[in-house]
Write a protein that holds these residues in place. Structure first.
Motif, PDB file in Angstrom:
ATOM      1  N   ASP A 162       1.543  62.656  20.923  1.00 24.66           N
ATOM      2  CA  ASP A 162       2.768  62.555  20.556  1.00 24.66           C
ATOM      3  C   ASP A 162       3.452  61.450  20.917  1.00 24.66           C
ATOM      4  N   GLU A 163       4.702  60.771  20.354  1.00 21.94           N
ATOM      5  CA  GLU A 163       5.431  59.428  20.414  1.00 21.94           C
ATOM      6  C   GLU A 163       5.327  59.283  21.880  1.00 21.94           C
ATOM      7  N   LYS A 164       6.074  60.386  22.575  1.00 21.64           N
ATOM      8  CA  LYS A 164       6.167  60.004  24.225  1.00 21.64           C
ATOM      9  C   LYS A 164       5.047  59.503  25.028  1.00 21.64           C
ATOM     10  N   LYS A 165       3.865  60.340  24.750  1.00 23.00           N
ATOM     11  CA  LYS A 165       2.776  59.772  25.483  1.00 23.00           C
ATOM     12  C   LYS A 165       2.357  58.419  25.041  1.00 23.00           C
ATOM     13  N   ILE A 166       2.503  58.114  23.865  1.00 22.19           N
ATOM     14  CA  ILE A 166       1.853  56.810  23.446  1.00 22.19           C
ATOM     15  C   ILE A 166       2.744  55.768  23.836  1.00 22.19           C
ATOM     16  N   ASN A 167       4.206  55.801  23.888  1.00 18.05           N
ATOM     17  CA  ASN A 167       5.183  55.114  24.328  1.00 18.05           C
ATOM     18  C   ASN A 167       4.888  54.703  25.849  1.00 18.05           C
ATOM     19  N   LYS A 168       4.652  55.735  26.614  1.00 12.74           N
ATOM     20  CA  LYS A 168       4.473  55.660  28.069  1.00 12.74           C
ATOM     21  C   LYS A 168       3.078  54.979  28.381  1.00 12.74           C
ATOM     22  N   ILE A 169       2.054  55.168  27.506  1.00 16.72           N
ATOM     23  CA  ILE A 169       0.923  54.194  27.656  1.00 16.72           C
ATOM     24  C   ILE A 169       1.233  52.904  27.625  1.00 16.72           C
ATOM     25  N   ILE A 170       1.809  52.445  26.370  1.00 22.83           N
ATOM     26  CA  ILE A 170       2.081  50.883  26.239  1.00 22.83           C
ATOM     27  C   ILE A 170       3.140  50.401  27.218  1.00 22.83           C
ATOM     28  N   GLY A 171       4.116  51.200  27.596  1.00 29.66           N
ATOM     29  CA  GLY A 171       5.115  50.788  28.615  1.00 29.66           C
ATOM     30  C   GLY A 171       4.416  50.417  29.927  1.00 29.66           C
ATOM     31  N   SER A 172       3.444  51.220  30.031  1.00 28.15           N
ATOM     32  CA  SER A 172       2.784  50.879  31.580  1.00 28.15           C
ATOM     33  C   SER A 172       1.971  49.763  31.864  1.00 28.15           C
TER      34      SER A 172
END
Length: 365
Positions: free
Chosen positions: A314-324
């Motif tokens: 989902d978008e939330k997981k991917i954005n969290k990965i990239i943002g980390s």
């Protein structure tokens, strides 16, 4: 570690492609079938001279061409120019115009951590798939591992061939089998140690990362091998006990070629206790642990590839990965639509937009 420039000639669908990348985020956008994954596949190929999509390197060569070329400028404290030529007969590699004759001298010079849908098989699929995925990752971090793995498979093939000869009573037992078995144990023990050390290091980070998103128990990656905690003498006895079985089946029933990697949650099989989404979080935690492994063991920040993850996460997981990841990392993301991405993530990035007629590059500050 960063790739500043990539040039493809007759690679997949690209006759000629020359791209300059952001040192931070690079987003490759386009409809399916236009070649998004082909670009990151070329970057990955620079790491271990293998594709993560196919074992047949002929398909990497553009139709009606005799060869494909991948050229890149890689910055890792100093700049180096890499060139890989792929033909139907093999491949030739150069670094700064110096030909590399031994593959083991090249592997692990370009460090890449790949996130893609195939990684989900790590938790679901069978042992042979687990081994294949781990072997590809570990080979990219350790060139000696790839050398030993190739040697082990060669010896294993010789042993199995001889077992079939014995099975068919085409020869009598002699010292040849003992010589092959001794060598198999010697190389197998080295592979076992490398795998054990690698998984031990991964487990230093795995549960902590997993519990940031899923607080359900302790996640652990178990390394299963009939070589674990065995001495050379122990294994000699094991092979002797297995002799009749090996001859009857015409294959070797003991060895690191049968190893497995199992995700456990509080000591139980994780895939039976985690939801589909939680299983994906477990695999993400593993890949992020590989990033930590690369940083701490190899003293470098790997290049990150996130290939078509929006179809799996989902978008939330991917954005969290990239943002980390901060600006020390170079990230490549493939997607069909940037609407999935947080607008903040579009800053400090290069957008590579693919259409049927052209490749457009847009820099965002």
């Amino acid at each position: 570690m960063k790739i500043t420039n990539l040039k493809l000639t007759n690679f997949r669908n690209y006759e000629n492609l020359n791209l300059h990348f952001s040192n931070y985020k690079n987003i490759i956008i386009g409809n399916n079938g236009l070649g998004k994954t082909n670009i990151v596949e070329a970057i990955y190929y620079l790491s271990i001279t293998k594709s993560f999509r196919t074992n047949n390197q002929e398909v990497l060569i553009r139709k009606n061409s005799d060869f494909a070329v991948i050229e890149a400028t890689v910055l890792n404290k100093i700049k180096n120019k890499y060139r890989v030529v792929i033909t139907k007969d093999g491949k030739k590699i150069k670094i700064d115009n110096q030909e590399i004759t031994k593959l083991s001298d090249y592997i692990s010079k370009v460090n890449v951590v790949l996130f893609n849908r195939e990684d989900m098989k790590l938790i679901k699929d069978n042992p042979s798939v687990h081994r294949k995925l781990i072997n590809m990752d570990l080979s990219g971090f350790n060139n000696n591992y790839l050398r030993l793995l190739s040697l082990y498979n060669k010896i294993l093939k010789q042993r199995n061939s001889y077992l079939k000869i014995l099975k068919n009573k085409m020869a009598d037992y002699d010292d040849y089998l003992d010589i092959i078995t001794n060598k198999l144990i010697e190389v197998g023990l080295q592979i076992n140690k490398m795998r054990f050390d690698y998984i031990s290091e991964i487990n230093l980070y795995l549960n902590h990362i997993f519990n940031k998103s899923v607080k359900k128990g302790d996640l652990y990656l178990k390394y299963v091998s009939n070589y674990n905690e065995k001495s050379y003498e122990d294994l000699l006895r094991d092979y002797k006990k297995s002799f009749n079985r090996d001859v009857n089946y015409g294959v070797t029933n003991i060895g690191v070629h049968l190893d497995d990697y199992i995700f456990e949650l509080d000591g139980k099989l994780a895939k039976e206790y985690l939801s589909e989404g939680e299983q994906k979080s477990a695999v993400i935690a593993f890949k992020l642990s590989e990033v930590k492994y690369c940083m701490n063991k190899m003293n470098t920040t790997p290049i990150l590839i996130l290939d078509d993850l929006f179809s799996e996460l989902d978008e939330k997981k991917i954005n969290k990965i990239i943002g980390s990841f901060n600006k020390n990392f170079q990230i490549f993301i493939t997607t069909t639509d940037i609407k999935h991405l947080n607008k903040k993530l579009l800053t400090d990035c290069t957008l590579i937009k693919l259409t049927e007629k052209k490749v457009e590059v847009i820099d965002y500050e």
